[in-house]
Scaffold this motif. Sequence first.
Motif, mmCIF file in Angstrom:
data_model
loop_
_atom_site.group_PDB
_atom_site.id
_atom_site.type_symbol
_atom_site.label_atom_id
_atom_site.label_comp_id
_atom_site.label_asym_id
_atom_site.label_seq_id
_atom_site.Cartn_x
_atom_site.Cartn_y
_atom_site.Cartn_z
ATOM 1 N N SER A 37 -2.163 -2.502 1.795
ATOM 2 C CA SER A 37 -2.978 -2.847 0.638
ATOM 3 C C SER A 37 -3.761 -4.114 0.963
ATOM 4 C CB SER A 37 -2.091 -3.073 -0.591
ATOM 5 O OG SER A 37 -2.878 -3.560 -1.657
ATOM 6 N N GLU A 39 -6.123 -5.319 -1.191
ATOM 7 C CA GLU A 39 -6.592 -5.909 -2.436
ATOM 8 C C GLU A 39 -5.527 -6.814 -3.013
ATOM 9 O OE1 GLU A 39 -9.261 -3.658 -5.001
ATOM 10 O OE2 GLU A 39 -8.519 -1.862 -4.025
ATOM 11 N N TYR A 59 -4.468 -4.571 -11.776
ATOM 12 C CA TYR A 59 -4.364 -3.912 -10.475
ATOM 13 C C TYR A 59 -3.155 -4.476 -9.753
ATOM 14 C CZ TYR A 59 -5.124 -2.076 -5.869
ATOM 15 O OH TYR A 59 -4.935 -1.417 -4.688
ATOM 16 N N ALA A 61 -1.320 -4.768 -6.369
ATOM 17 C CA ALA A 61 -1.486 -4.588 -4.933
ATOM 18 C C ALA A 61 -0.263 -3.911 -4.334
ATOM 19 C CB ALA A 61 -1.718 -5.943 -4.265
ATOM 20 N N GLU A 64 -0.635 -0.362 -5.406
ATOM 21 C CA GLU A 64 -1.943 0.137 -4.983
ATOM 22 C C GLU A 64 -2.599 0.993 -6.059
ATOM 23 O OE1 GLU A 64 -1.113 2.079 -1.287
ATOM 24 O OE2 GLU A 64 -0.725 0.205 -0.221
#
Length: 333
Positions: A37, A39, A59, A61, A64
Amino acid sequence: MSIWQRAVVLACAGVVAVTGSLTVGGSVAAAPSDGSSREVSRVLSVSPTTPTRSTVTVYSAAMERPVRVSVLLPRDREKPRPTLYLLDGIDGGIYTNYTQSGWTFQTDIVKFMADKPVNVVMPIGGMAAYYTDWQKPDPVLGRNKWETFLTKELPPLIDKRFNGNGRNVIGGLSMGALGAMSIAVRHPDLYRGVAAFSGCLDQGAPEYRQATAASVSTRGGNPDNMWGPVGHSTWDDHNPAAHVDALKGKPVYVAVGNGLPDPSLGIAGLASPVGGVLEGVVLQCTQSFKRRADAAGVKVTYDFRSGLHSWGYWNEDLHRAWPTIARGLGVPR
């Protein structure tokens, strides 16, 4: 199959199919091809429905994918305040198509918490995931890293966005009770107290582990993907009773029914035909937890009450648990 396993399977017989390898709770994650991941966890959106209630999309991480969270705010929001995290049962919001938590759908929590100087955070989703970090992604239930989400990702985001003061208590019911208690003993510096309603808090005995595994199977998941086979040491790592000494000095509230309906609750006190059997066995598990807590010198406020495995009783549990929860949050009762 033991009576406990049969009760779990029957109580969870309303299996809902979830398709797509990473489709959980109405969100779809596009995982990087190398399995990593890149992000960072972040707030994607805040959608207020009232001045004191919002749906927040975060979100994760670790997982995901986006995760929805219901947030209740007090009327007076001038000062920083503590946060109560409440975890759902095995279906994790499915009855509202993942638009809200069972807590807001099935109880009077919105009204009950409105005058209290506390943020209330309720994750939406996590069906049969037990709010833990799974060892492997599951073909049906997806990638579950709920412990990471609830201990590393979500709290700082909530505190920053909603003026939290860093003081937290965690609670839950049924599946969420085990999840909350496991997280509380594994992260004692983060959560100052814990409340657990109708949860199997001692996962030491084979029959309790098998029942937990069976409940995952009723939702199409492979329980071996969670903590490995039921004899694996990872089950010990997540067993609240095995690490109960971590709760010393903390406000702890545990409630469980005796498997018999309480006529005073009327319709709200009813459950499915196996609700009594299921709660009766959860009672045995709670008694086992109590023996281990007593032996460790851990003081717990217990409510061994009448009742079945259903929301009407958990709504009452929340009200009765509030003084204990308030002590952990450091707010007036």
